[in-house]
Design a protein around this motif. Structure first.
Motif, short mmCIF file in Angstrom:
data_model
loop_
_atom_site.label_atom_id
_atom_site.label_comp_id
_atom_site.label_asym_id
_atom_site.label_seq_id
_atom_site.Cartn_x
_atom_site.Cartn_y
_atom_site.Cartn_z
N ALA A 1 0.90 -1.18 0.08
CA ALA A 1 -0.14 0.05 0.03
C ALA A 1 0.87 1.28 -0.10
CB ALA A 1 -0.95 0.00 1.23
N ASP A 2 1.80 1.30 0.70
CA ASP A 2 2.95 2.37 0.96
C ASP A 2 3.40 2.60 -0.57
OD1 ASP A 2 2.31 2.87 3.66
OD2 ASP A 2 4.03 1.81 4.06
N GLU B 1 3.77 5.79 -5.72
CA GLU B 1 3.61 5.57 -7.10
C GLU B 1 2.31 6.85 -7.34
OE1 GLU B 1 2.77 2.56 -10.80
OE2 GLU B 1 2.98 1.67 -8.51
N MET B 2 1.38 6.65 -6.89
CA MET B 2 0.34 7.60 -7.13
C MET B 2 1.04 9.03 -7.08
SD MET B 2 -3.00 5.70 -5.51
CE MET B 2 -4.00 6.98 -5.62
N ARG C 1 2.15 14.20 -9.35
CA ARG C 1 2.95 15.37 -9.43
C ARG C 1 3.32 15.55 -10.79
NH1 ARG C 1 5.58 13.12 -4.84
NH2 ARG C 1 5.09 14.26 -2.91
N GLU C 2 3.43 14.52 -11.55
CA GLU C 2 3.93 14.67 -13.17
C GLU C 2 2.72 14.97 -13.88
OE1 GLU C 2 5.22 10.71 -14.37
OE2 GLU C 2 7.04 10.71 -13.06
N ASP D 1 -4.36 14.34 0.13
CA ASP D 1 -5.26 13.08 -0.38
C ASP D 1 -5.07 12.87 -1.70
OD1 ASP D 1 -6.98 10.87 -0.79
OD2 ASP D 1 -8.49 11.52 0.50
N VAL D 2 -4.29 12.10 -2.26
CA VAL D 2 -4.03 11.94 -3.76
C VAL D 2 -5.23 11.44 -4.61
CG1 VAL D 2 -2.48 10.79 -5.71
CG2 VAL D 2 -1.71 11.39 -3.30
N PRO D 3 -5.95 10.48 -4.17
CA PRO D 3 -7.00 10.03 -4.96
C PRO D 3 -8.18 11.24 -5.01
CG PRO D 3 -6.32 8.06 -3.37
CD PRO D 3 -5.53 9.63 -3.04
N ALA D 4 -8.14 11.73 -3.84
CA ALA D 4 -9.40 12.81 -3.89
C ALA D 4 -8.96 14.23 -4.67
CB ALA D 4 -9.84 13.44 -2.35
N GLN D 5 -7.63 14.55 -4.38
CA GLN D 5 -7.13 15.62 -5.20
C GLN D 5 -7.09 15.39 -6.81
OE1 GLN D 5 -3.59 16.05 -2.29
NE2 GLN D 5 -3.89 18.08 -3.36
N MET D 6 -6.81 13.88 -7.17
CA MET D 6 -6.66 13.62 -8.43
C MET D 6 -8.28 13.58 -9.28
SD MET D 6 -4.93 10.27 -10.00
CE MET D 6 -3.32 10.79 -9.56
#
Length: 465
Positions: free
Chosen positions: A329-330, A335-336, A341-342, A352-357
Motif C-alpha cells: 500500500a505504501d 507511485e500515485m 506530481r507529473e 489526499d492523492v485520490p481525492a485531489q486527482m
C-alpha cells in the motif's frame, strides 16, 4: 460420541475386556477383547494400557475383586438412610469379621423386612483394593468402579437373571450365588484346584448348589453358568444330574457371547447402572478415583501447547501478511503521488492523492467541455449551433454569452422585436436546446436597435440521440 462402559475380567494368564455403549434403549455390547498374561501378571499394566487405549471423557472402567478373601453378612437396621448405615456398618461388623481395621466396607440398597431394613453388607481388604487400583494407575487409566464377585456379575445380569443360582468358574475359584429378586441372597466361594476333572467339579458344584437351594427353601432353581471354566462336557454332566442348566444369552454384533466373556460383559453392564441403584464400589476415601480431568491432564497440556503453537504461527502469518500488504500500500501511494506530481505539476500541497486527482480530473473535464474537446455541447459548438439556426435575414450582434449550469444566457441587439421572436422559435428547433425564453427586450435610445436577453436551457447529453 456414545459413552463407553468397559468391564475388565482378570484371571490367571488371561485378561478379557468387554465394552458396552449407551444407546437410547440402554447399554449395548459393542466389543470383546482377549489378551494373554504372564503367569505372574507382570505385564498386566501394559496389557491394560493396550486394551483400554485412548479413553474419551466420560468413559468408565470397572473390574471386581475375587470372592475369596472377602466377607459377606446380612444385617438389620431400624433405618434406611445410606449415611447412617455407612456410619454404623463398621461398628456392627467389627465383631463379626477378623482384622476389621484393614477392611473396606460397602453395602447394597436397604430392603424393608418385618419393620426393619435388611442390609447386604460386604468387606474386602484395603490392601487388595489399593493394589488393584494401582495396577490401573500404572497403565495410565484410572479405575472408576471396583466391585466384588459375585455381586458385580449378578447386578450386571439382573435383566437376564432374576432368580436362580449363578455359578462362575474361572482359573482361580468357583463361586455359586443364590439370586433372589435380582440380588445376591447368599453365596459360596471355593478355590479351584488344578487337578480337578469335570466329574469332580460337577460333584462339588452339585453339593454347594443343594446347600444354597435348601437354605433358601426354594423349589428347584435353574443353574446359570458363566466363566472360562464352562465347557460343554460340564454342562452335559450337570444336566444329566437333573439340574436345569442355563447360559445367559448376551449378544455381540448379533452373535451369542462365549461363556468366558460373560463375567467381563456383566461388569460392563454393571458399570452402566445408575448410581442411585446402590451397588458395591470399594473405591472410597483415599482410593476414590480422582477427577476425570486429572486423567486427561497430560493430554490437555499437550493439546494446549499445540494450540498455543498454532496461535503463534497464525499470528505470525497474519502479521507477515499485514506487513506485506502495508508495504504494498505504501508503494502504491508513493507511485500515485509521483504520477500526480507529473500530471499536475502546479499542485504544491499533496494531502489526499485520490481525492485531489478526482477533483483535478473534474476541472479538466469542465475545461475540455468549454474548449470543445470531444463534446458537441462545448461553448464553440453551441455558438456554431446558434449561428446556424439564426435566420439569414436577421442581423444579430452578441454582446455576452454565459453558461450557468445547464442554461445559456445570450445578451445582444437586433433590428426589431420580430427578429427576436423569429430567433427564439428557430433556436427551439435545435436538439441542443430544450426551450428558448425571451426574458428581456426593449428599444434602444436611438430608436433603431432592440436590446434583448435570451435564456436557453441546454438539453442533457443522454437525451440527445
Amino acid at each position: 460420541m456414545a459413552k463407553k462402559f468397559i468391564g475388565i475380567d482378570i484371571e490367571k494368564g488371561t485378561l478379557r475386556a468387554v465394552t458396552a455403549e449407551m444407546t437410547k434403549t440402554g447399554p449395548v455390547l459393542t466389543a470383546a477383547t482377549l489378551r494373554p498374561l504372564a503367569a505372574d501378571e507382570s505385564d498386566l499394566s501394559q496389557a491394560l494400557s493396550e486394551i483400554l487405549g485412548d479413553l474419551a471423557f466420560g468413559d468408565r472402567v470397572a473390574t471386581c475383586l475375587p470372592a475369596v478373601g472377602s466377607f459377606f453378612r446380612t444385617l438389620e437396621f431400624p433405618f434406611s438412610d445410606p449415611k447412617k448405615i455407612a456410619a454404623a456398618l463398621p461398628l456392627e461388623l467389627a465383631g463379626q469379621v477378623p482384622n476389621g481395621e484393614d477392611l473396606e466396607f460397602d453395602f447394597l440398597a436397604a430392603r424393608p423386612q418385618d419393620g426393619q431394613f435388611s442390609i447386604a453388607a460386604a468387606a474386602v481388604k484395603k490392601s487388595a483394593a489399593a493394589a488393584m487400583a494401582e495396577k490401573f494407575q500404572e497403565a495410565g487409566h484410572p479405575l472408576h468402579l471396583l466391585d466384588l464377585a459375585p455381586f458385580a456379575w449378578v447386578a450386571g445380569l439382573r435383566k437376564h437373571v432374576d432368580k436362580g443360582v449363578l455359578a462362575t468358574l474361572n482359573q482361580k475359584e468357583v463361586v455359586l450365588a443364590r439370586i433372589e429378586d435380582g440380588q445376591v441372597a447368599d453365596y459360596r466361594s471355593l478355590p479351584r484346584r488344578a487337578n480337578l476333572d469335570t466329574q469332580k467339579i460337577a460333584s462339588l458344584m452339585m453339593r454347594e448348589y443343594l446347600a444354597l437351594a435348601h437354605a433358601g427353601k426354594h423349589p428347584p432353581l435353574p443353574l446359570i453358568l458363566i466363566g472360562s471354566g464352562v465347557t460343554n462336557e460340564l454342562r452335559q454332566t450337570l444336566s444329566d444330574a437333573g439340574l436345569s442348566v442355563q447360559v445367559p444369552s448376551l449378544k455381540l454384533a448379533g452373535e451369542p457371547l462365549e461363556p468366558a466373556f460373560l463375567p467381563a460383559a456383566a461388569l460392563a453392564l454393571r458399570t452402566a447402572l445408575p448410581e442411585r441403584e446402590r451397588n458395591l464400589n470399594f473405591l472410597k476415601g483415599e482410593l476414590a478415583p480422582k477427577s476425570e480431568w486429572s486423567g486427561f491432564r497430560r493430554r490437555l497440556i499437550g493439546a494446549s501447547v499445540l494450540l498455543g503453537l498454532c496461535l503463534v504461527l497464525l499470528g505470525a502469518g497474519a502479521y507477515t501478511n499485514y506487513a506485506h500488504k502495508m508495504s504494498r500500500a505504501d508503494a502504491l501511494r508513493e507511485e500515485m503521488s509521483n504520477i500526480f506530481r507529473e500530471t499536475f505539476p502546479q499542485a504544491t500541497v499533496i494531502v489526499d492523492v485520490p481525492a485531489q486527482m478526482r477533483s483535478s480530473l473534474v476541472q479538466l473535464q469542465d475545461r475540455a467541455r468549454l474548449l470543445g474537446l470531444g463534446s458537441d455541447r462545448s461553448a464553440l459548438s453551441i455558438l456554431r449551433e446558434i449561428s446556424a439556426r439564426s435566420p439569414a435575414d436577421v442581423t444579430l450582434d452578441v454582446r455576452e454569452l454565459s453558461f450557468i449550469g445547464e442554461q445559456l444566457r445570450l445578451d445582444g441587439t437586433t433590428t426589431s422585436f420580430e427578429a427576436i421572436n423569429r430567433l427564439s422559435r428557430s433556436l427551439e428547433t435545435s436538439p441542443l436546446f430544450r426551450d428558448a425564453q425571451i426574458t428581456d427586450a426593449k428599444m434602444g435610445l436611438e430608436g433603431t436597435r432592440v436590446d434583448f436577453r435570451l435564456n436557453l436551457r441546454i438539453t442533457p447529453e443522454e437525451f440527445i440521440r
